[in-house]
Scaffold this active site. Structure first.
Site, PDB file in Angstrom:
ATOM      1  N   HIS B  46      57.284  95.521  88.777  1.00 48.26           N
ATOM      2  CA  HIS B  46      56.737  94.441  87.536  1.00 48.26           C
ATOM      3  C   HIS B  46      56.109  93.798  87.698  1.00 48.26           C
ATOM      4  CE1 HIS B  46      56.418  94.847  83.080  1.00 48.26           C
ATOM      5  NE2 HIS B  46      56.795  94.148  83.725  1.00 48.26           N
ATOM      6  N   GLU B  68      54.088 102.365  88.189  1.00 44.04           N
ATOM      7  CA  GLU B  68      55.299 101.700  87.334  1.00 44.04           C
ATOM      8  C   GLU B  68      55.068 102.313  85.999  1.00 44.04           C
ATOM      9  OE1 GLU B  68      55.165  97.394  86.063  1.00 44.04           O
ATOM     10  OE2 GLU B  68      55.628  98.251  84.309  1.00 44.04           O
ATOM     11  N   ASN B 414      57.213 107.280 120.543  1.00 41.56           N
ATOM     12  CA  ASN B 414      57.187 107.056 121.805  1.00 41.56           C
ATOM     13  C   ASN B 414      58.626 108.235 122.486  1.00 41.56           C
ATOM     14  OD1 ASN B 414      56.963 107.615 124.524  1.00 41.56           O
ATOM     15  ND2 ASN B 414      58.520 106.834 124.936  1.00 41.56           N
TER      16      ASN B 414
END
Lengths: 158, 678
Positions: B46, B68, B414
């Site tokens: 917001h 939102e 990795n």
């Protein structure tokens, strides 16, 4: 480069001397004028790069303008100065034989460079100014401080 | 509105909000039922929306708004949190991040977000369809006269109070038309309220009321243990009050009604909302309580790192002058002067510590992007991973922080790709199906250690050796004598990869050799420890700061150079008679190793002034396993120096990695011993 002076009638320049010639650079490029201090040599750079100095805590490269113009290297005298020029937010010191004057010059008085002026190559020259009995050579700092030449040298050696 | 001056703050804060959304989303994935988390995410989103609308970044604000809406659905338990839904939200966060980055690099923050918007819309529509029925009922039930906007802080208070048996009321107070001092009446009414209970919210806001920015009536949301009649009487006693109307506020009814109104079913409605926010309306809802919390949490200001550099430079000037003062005061031998200079030295020493500390930032800044990355990777690889982060508060110099991110990303990839096995393999080996990955940072002496630990397959010694031999990294004879650690470190040699098949993950980016190089270029080290089927530990050791390093100052002819201590093994003096020749090069026998001599004066092309001595002074330096002896003319000594860049003009130069300013104000160059050892 003449474009940049389109809207003004006068430019303030710093006048300095190398051998017998008088040169000028616009004052907005000049940060300060220093006395010669200890210069640390940097190996394997372009021959005209004299080294680096400690400019109030900032390591600043210094160029020997005489060598840049193909003359003999400088010999320190009482009037030898380092002009700190700023280009693209980068500070570079220029060793000159003496910093003489600050002048206002009429933009109209700037004439295109003749083929050859004195002994330096014309590409560094932006124009010449005739002020009374004095002939000032307006330098093109971008060319004088050309990074490419320094860089090319790195590539060859590096 | 001229917004340029706020741009930096906007970018910084947007990044912070996005990071917090990222973090909290990950939390939410673990606790999908925890609506408090959704509330936090919602608040961040917001605020972000409000900021970007104010700054005029419409795309950013629109996408945040869509996100939102979905979050709001979650908050009101209309949308259920699952991986698919989170994927879409994460995707939109990615887009938002890309937009912010674009703005940061001078762009307009525009971006084609149609795909993500469509996906968000789909989730949202699913919700609206479901809500319609409930919403219909809700409107019937609701007894709220005027719609109220509440944040969840207020909601939580209200819920709690009704649980405790307190009354939640909506009190509507109407002033007489001819009321002269409205603000004064309001004040008196509020006085009554405050004696009887707690005002949760007022419409219009108190500020507006104080400025008499309202008609003749206002309403407050009020929590009290008082009786309705009682309260009404008290208020009516104030003169010029026309009417008081008290109704019960029901939280549940409100919540469902709210979601009905908040989730716009038609495009038109939505556009209105966007237009409203685009006009930069003050954020009435959730921003206030959050900002309060923030202020309490950290009292900090942002400082541009360039300014700190300037401060540092000026400070060094001071240190140099201090040195001169000390010298002068010693020569003059004046007690008062001596005392003063000593005191000044102490103060400036403290000052130096503070300036250096200002450049320190918690490694959290780097670590906090990993949870998200691990989540995505583990989904891509179909592996279950539990990521633990320890010591995120460990502080490092800003310059190191900037550099260390990429190597860590690579090591984590990795570990996930080659380290931790697939769930089936793990089950077969009798391990828990969920793989563990631990990221740990801690201080030790002048160094910071970062460890990446996994409980995966470990490194297969024989396989590494085979691969190294077949890739000509080592010869078979060499392989016999290698210790386990040395074998593991082979995987960081260039051109080495232990992956049997190249997966999507290992296919991108760079090899471990680049990781090693980066870390070494930072003056750090990396070590690997591993046990087959038990897991591996990649341990990185880094200097606390890059701006100050320990060097050995030496003289070459009459020039001073600094050699970083991290690459020096020791110093030695060798007589010319002991120098041998191999391949036309001068070498010496150094503890059984034949190492080459590097004549610095030749390499650095120093002007020759000194006579040669019978002995060579050597600095023995190493680069990985290779060693060399640098021939110098004298040792000055060990010193801590502040690293300076040579600047754009000369950077990339030969065998010089930087410069520093010595006590006498002269510049000394720092030799890059890595470049000198071939």
């Amino acid at each position: 480069m003449f474009m940049s002076y389109e809207n003004v009638q006068q430019v303030k320049v710093i006048v300095f001397q190398i051998e017998d010639e008088e040169y000028a650079i616009p004052v907005h490029h000049v940060g300060s004028i220093e006395r010669v201090m200890h210069i640390t040599r940097v190996p394997k750079t372009a021959p005209f790069v004299e080294g680096v100095i400690n400019l109030r805590g900032v390591v600043t490269p210094v160029i020997d303008l005489r060598k840049r113009f193909g003359l003999e290297g400088y010999e320190q005298g009482g009037r030898t100065r380092i002009i700190i020029a700023t280009i693209e937010e980068m500070d570079i010191g220029l060793i000159v034989d003496g910093a003489n004057d600050v002048m206002d010059i009429e933009v109209e008085a700037i004439q295109p460079p003749p083929e050859v002026v004195g002994r330096i190559e014309a590409e560094y020259i932006q124009g010449v100014i005739n002020v009374g009995q004095r002939l000032l050579i307006l330098l093109n700092l971008d060319k004088v401080l050309s990074r490419e030449e320094v860089r090319e040298l790195h590539e060859v050696n590096g | 509105m001229e917004t340029n001056q706020y741009l930096e703050i906007f970018i910084d804060e947007s990044k912070e909000h996005l990071q917090s959304i990222n973090d909290r989303l990950l939390d939410l994935e673990k606790n999908p039922k925890d609506l408090a988390i959704v509330g936090e995410i919602f608040r961040s989103a917001h605020t972000l929306k409000g900021m970007s609308a104010t700054m005029g970044y419409q795309d950013l604000s629109n996408l945040t708004h869509k996100m939102e809406n979905v979050l709001d659905g979650v908050r009101n338990e209309k949308i259920y949190v699952d991986s698919d839904m989170l994927d879409v939200v994460f995707d939109s966060v990615d887009d938002l991040e890309a937009m912010v980055m674009d703005i940061a690099s001078g762009g307009t923050g525009e971006r084609d977000v149609n795909r993500v918007v469509a996906l968000l819309q789909t989730i949202e529509n699913k919700e609206t369809a479901e809500v319609k029925v409930a919403g219909h009922q809700a409107t019937n039930k609701t007894n709220v006269g005027n719609p109220v906007e509440l944040d969840e802080f207020a909601l939580a208070v209200l819920e709690q109070s009704s649980e405790q048996g307190l009354n939640n009321w909506i009190v509507r107070v109407a002033l007489r038309e001819d009321c002269l001092l409205k603000a004064a009446r309001v004040y008196m009414v509020f006085d009554v309220f405050e004696q009887a209970g707690e005002v949760i919210q007022s419409t219009p806001a108190v500020e507006e009321l104080e400025n008499e920015n309202f008609g003749t009536s206002f309403q407050v949301l009020f929590v009290t243990d008082d009786q309705a009649d009682n309260l009404k009487n008290k208020i009516m006693k104030i003169s010029e009050i026309d009417d008081v109307h008290i109704s019960v506020f029901d939280v549940d009814t409100y919540t469902s009604a709210q979601s009905d109104r908040d989730s716009p079913s038609s495009l038109e409605q939505e556009e209105k909302i966007i237009a409203k926010q685009g006009a930069g309306k003050p954020e009435e809802q959730s921003t206030a309580p959050e900002q309060k919390g923030k202020q309490a949490a950290n009292k900090t200001i942002r400082v541009n790192i360039d300014r700190l550099d300037v401060l540092m430079n000026l400070f060094e000037e001071l240190v140099i002058d201090r040195g001169r003062l000390e010298q002068i005061s010693n020569e003059l031998d004046h007690n008062d002067l001596k005392d003063t200079v000593e005191r000044m030295s102490r103060v400036s020493g403290d000052l130096q510590t503070i300036i250096l500390n200002m450049r320190m930032v918690p490694i959290e800044q780097v670590f906090n992007r990993f949870p998200r990355m691990v989540r995505q990777l583990s989904r891509d690889l179909n592996k279950d991973i539990d990521l633990q982060i320890v010591g995120a508060e460990t502080e490092l110099d800003r310059t190191v922080i900037d550099e260390i991110g990429d190597p860590l990303v690579h090591l984590i990839r990795n570990a996930l790709d080659h380290g931790i096995e697939s769930p089936e393999d793990r089950r077969q080996k009798g391990k828990p199906v969920t793989g563990k990955l631990e990221l740990r940072a801690y201080h030790s002496g002048n160094h910071v250690f970062i460890e990446i630990t996994d409980d995966g397959a470990g490194i297969h010694r024989e396989r590494v050796i085979q691969k190294a031999i077949s890739n000509h990294v080592i010869t078979e004879e060499q392989a016999v004598n290698l210790s386990d650690k040395q074998v593991y470190e082979l995987i960081m040699e260039s051109g080495f990869s232990t992956a049997e098949t190249i997966s999507d993950v290992s296919g991108r980016g760079v090899g471990l050799d680049v990781v090693k190089n980066t870390i070494e270029s930072l003056g750090g080290r990396i070590e690997i420890d591993s046990e087959l089927d038990q897991g591996s530990i990649f341990s990185i050791q880094l200097p606390l700061t890059l701006s100050i390093i320990s060097v050995m100052l030496v003289e070459v002819q009459q020039e001073k150079y600094a050699i970083p201590l991290s690459s020096i093994i020791e110093t030695a003096i060798v007589n010319k008679r002991d120098v041998m020749h191999a391949h036309n090069k001068k070498v010496i026998d150094f503890r059984g190793n034949i190492i080459p001599l590097v004549f610095l004066k030749d390499i650095l092309e120093t002007p020759q002034t000194l006579e040669e001595d019978d002995d060579y002074l050597l600095v023995i330096a190493r680069k990985g396993d290779k060693m060399a002896g640098f021939v110098v003319d004298s040792f000055i000594g060990q010193q801590e120096v502040v690293l300076k860049s040579l600047g754009d003009y000369l950077s990339g130069g030969f065998a010089i990695s930087g410069a520093t300013i010595l006590g006498d104000g002269q510049v000394a160059l720092i030799l890059d011993s890595n470049a000198l050892i071939k």
